[in-house]
Write a protein that holds these residues in place. Structure first.
Motif, PDB file in Angstrom:
ATOM      1  N   LEU A   4      34.731 -25.450  -9.339  1.00 37.07           N
ATOM      2  CA  LEU A   4      33.818 -26.222 -10.175  1.00 37.07           C
ATOM      3  C   LEU A   4      32.741 -26.892  -9.333  1.00 37.07           C
ATOM      4  N   VAL A  66      24.706 -35.243 -15.401  1.00 32.54           N
ATOM      5  CA  VAL A  66      25.314 -33.971 -14.998  1.00 32.54           C
ATOM      6  C   VAL A  66      25.002 -33.682 -13.528  1.00 32.54           C
ATOM      7  N   GLN A  69      27.157 -35.821 -11.350  1.00 30.91           N
ATOM      8  CA  GLN A  69      28.535 -35.344 -11.298  1.00 30.91           C
ATOM      9  C   GLN A  69      28.708 -34.262 -10.233  1.00 30.91           C
ATOM     10  N   PHE A  70      27.854 -33.260 -10.269  1.00 31.46           N
ATOM     11  CA  PHE A  70      27.992 -32.167  -9.306  1.00 31.46           C
ATOM     12  C   PHE A  70      27.620 -32.597  -7.888  1.00 31.46           C
ATOM     13  N   HIS A 175      40.273 -32.095  -9.503  1.00 36.41           N
ATOM     14  CA  HIS A 175      39.598 -30.822  -9.758  1.00 36.41           C
ATOM     15  C   HIS A 175      40.541 -29.800 -10.376  1.00 36.41           C
ATOM     16  N   LEU A 178      40.568 -30.416 -14.132  1.00 33.10           N
ATOM     17  CA  LEU A 178      39.356 -29.947 -14.808  1.00 33.10           C
ATOM     18  C   LEU A 178      39.254 -28.432 -14.782  1.00 33.10           C
ATOM     19  N   SER A 182      38.952 -26.656 -18.356  1.00 28.18           N
ATOM     20  CA  SER A 182      37.764 -25.872 -18.710  1.00 28.18           C
ATOM     21  C   SER A 182      38.118 -24.402 -18.891  1.00 28.18           C
ATOM     22  N   ILE A 210      33.479 -32.539 -20.300  1.00 36.20           N
ATOM     23  CA  ILE A 210      34.289 -31.343 -20.054  1.00 36.20           C
ATOM     24  C   ILE A 210      34.109 -30.286 -21.136  1.00 36.20           C
ATOM     25  N   LEU A 214      30.892 -28.930 -18.932  1.00 41.54           N
ATOM     26  CA  LEU A 214      31.539 -28.158 -17.877  1.00 41.54           C
ATOM     27  C   LEU A 214      31.986 -26.772 -18.367  1.00 41.54           C
ATOM     28  N   SER A 215      32.589 -26.723 -19.544  1.00 36.58           N
ATOM     29  CA  SER A 215      33.125 -25.451 -20.043  1.00 36.58           C
ATOM     30  C   SER A 215      32.033 -24.411 -20.307  1.00 36.58           C
ATOM     31  N   ARG A 218      30.614 -23.217 -16.991  1.00 33.13           N
ATOM     32  CA  ARG A 218      31.570 -22.337 -16.317  1.00 33.13           C
ATOM     33  C   ARG A 218      31.513 -20.924 -16.904  1.00 33.13           C
TER      34      ARG A 218
END
Length: 503
Positions: A4, A66, A69-70, A175, A178, A182, A210, A214-215, A218
């Protein structure tokens, strides 16, 4: 490395110009977004943010959350999203409790950071210069790291619970949590690069971060970050951005149903998700029929990385249930002693899987009470049917005991939602000198509709046992909600009502 943490860079390498994140008039492609993440991670490094530190962000919904976060994950740090509508005292508590090393935010955040002696990053500069070198940057400036450093057991998020009982607690998600969550959502919803998520829930909550961000990222899809939800602009966003799904709470669906007076193009939407609180089955059916969108109700907690059961999009949907266990999770119902119950019997809902939190930040005793032998004890009462569908009956703590009879407020609320004038309903217990507790109902009516307290009591009496009928119904302009749109019963219990009597 956590997959992630490396997601923005994998996307940029695979499809540099592909759509990634939209926010108002701004659109960030994969390469631009990865560049913004890397730049912010460098700034964190310059401020001394180290692996294991916590990075706070305090902003209304925007792309910067966002990116932060990353960027935190790039450094091996965890993100602490702080609700921007909190008072200074409430925000200060979360910043101090989490020992945040830096806060990304506006001038108000700058003041709090200065007061607490922590670093501050101006949110307005997060995307400034993205895609081009800053004036003082050298073309061959060395990276602070070879790449993202976060690994599976590093903390990724600290999500503060809504605090409906006592001080908010920081839920520690790593992690691995998550990654499992995800992956589970991508599989359940069959998310793909063709999907676009419309984010209308707040980004300080696990659901927004999430399930809605995130999903889909991904899965190779993209995300549209909407500002605060408004029924006046929601359908315009759908028609403009053509999302394939969105996630919302029952209040949003009720408001959209009540306040939408013309037809909109909803053809891009594959499905809509409802969570955070039980949604009346009658409202689900009405919304689906009116707008032509399957509504899949789900259930979960921040402590379980947001979702544990959801109704299928393509399979059998059972309104009134919160669906089946998500891939990789086990959901059961147990007695007060922790013994597993057979289908059809009610008990406490427990959850097991790689999605279950690492614990509460700095609260080992509460963690030990909540997670036992790998099972997350939710505090919710539920029933699992023969097909594996879970129905949430109520919160254990919300149960009303009237003269020895157990009353689940949700049953009364569902009855009230069956009245055509009712938009919102909440039932709480009131102390009674004879019976111990009696149910009292609070109702808000739909626009242009009215209903008297006597009429609503009679409506309940027509279909509920006498001991379940509210002794009093109060009709209010609106019911109190928290920042996620969830009804807050604690505030209703604090209202000063005259003595209810016991009928």
């Amino acid at each position: 490395m956590s997959p992630l943490a490396g997601l923005p860079f994998a996307r940029a390498e695979q499809d540099p110009t592909g759509s990634c994140l939209r926010d108002g008039e701004r659109a960030l492609d994969n390469a631009t977004f990865a560049d913004a993440v890397r730049r912010l991670a460098r700034r964190f490094a310059d401020l001394g943010v180290a692996p294991g530190d916590l990075v706070a962000v305090m902003l209304p919904n925007c792309a910067e959350i966002v990116t932060a976060q990353f960027a935190a994950w790039y450094r091996g740090s965890a993100l602490v999203p702080v609700n921007p509508v909190l008072t200074d005292d409430e925000a200060r508590y979360q910043l101090e409790d989490s020992a945040a090393a830096v806060v990304v935010g506006d001038e108000r955040a700058r003041g709090l950071a200065a007061e607490l002696g922590i670093a501050w990053v101006d949110a307005a500069t997060v995307h400034a210069g993205t895609g081009a070198l800053e004036p003082d940057a050298e073309p061959d400036a060395p990276e602070p790291d070879a790449g993202p450093v976060a690994v599976a057991d590093d903390f990724a998020l600290v999500i503060y619970t809504s605090g409906t009982t006592g001080r908010p607690k920081g839920v520690l998600l790593d992690h691995a949590n998550l990654d499992a969550m995800s992956a589970s959502l991508v599989e359940h919803f069959a998310l793909s690069p063709a999907d676009t998520s419309l984010l209308v829930l707040p980004l300080f909550h696990a659901n927004g971060l999430i399930a809605s961000v995130l999903s889909p990222l991904r899965a190779g899809g993209d995300v549209v970050v909407a500002p605060r939800f408004s029924p006046d602009t929601f359908w315009d966003l759908v028609e403009t951005h053509r999302p394939t799904y969105f996630s919302a709470v029952p209040t949003i669906y009720a408001v959209l149903d009540a306040r939408t007076s013309w037809t909109h193009d909803t053809s891009s939407l594959r499905f809509a998700v409802c969570g955070a609180a039980p949604m009346p089955a009658e409202l689900i059916t009405r919304f689906e029929e009116r707008f032509g969108i399957p509504v899949v109700e789900g259930y979960g907690l921040s402590e379980g990385s947001v979702a544990s059961t959801i109704n299928p999009v393509d399979g059998v949907r059972k309104p009134g249930t919160v669906g089946i266990a998500l891939p990789g999770q086990e959901v059961a119902v147990v007695t007060a002693d922790g013994d597993r119950l057979p289908t059809g019997e009610r008990g406490e809902v427990v959850i097991r899987g790689a999605n279950v939190m690492r614990g509460y930040l700095g609260r080992p005793e509460e963690t030990a009470r909540t997670v036992r032998d790998g099972w997350l004890f939710t505090g919710d009462v539920g029933i699992i049917d023969d097909d594996g569908y879970l129905r949430i009956v109520d919160r254990i703590k919300d149960m009303i005991i009237r003269g020895g009879e157990n009353i689940y407020p949700k049953e009364i609320e569902e009855c009230l939602y069956g009245h055509p004038a009712v938009l919102e309903a909440a039932v709480v217990g009131r102390p009674d000198p004879v019976l111990g507790e009696v149910p009292v109902a609070y109702v808000a009516t739909r626009p242009g509709r009215t209903a008297s307290a006597d009429e609503l009591v009679a409506h309940c009496a027509a279909s509920l046992a006498r001991y379940k009928v509210p002794v009093r119904v109060e009709v209010l302009a609106e019911l109190p909600k928290n920042s996620v749109g969830k009804l807050v019963k604690g505030r209703l219990r604090e209202l000063d009502l005259p003595h209810c009597g016991h009928g």
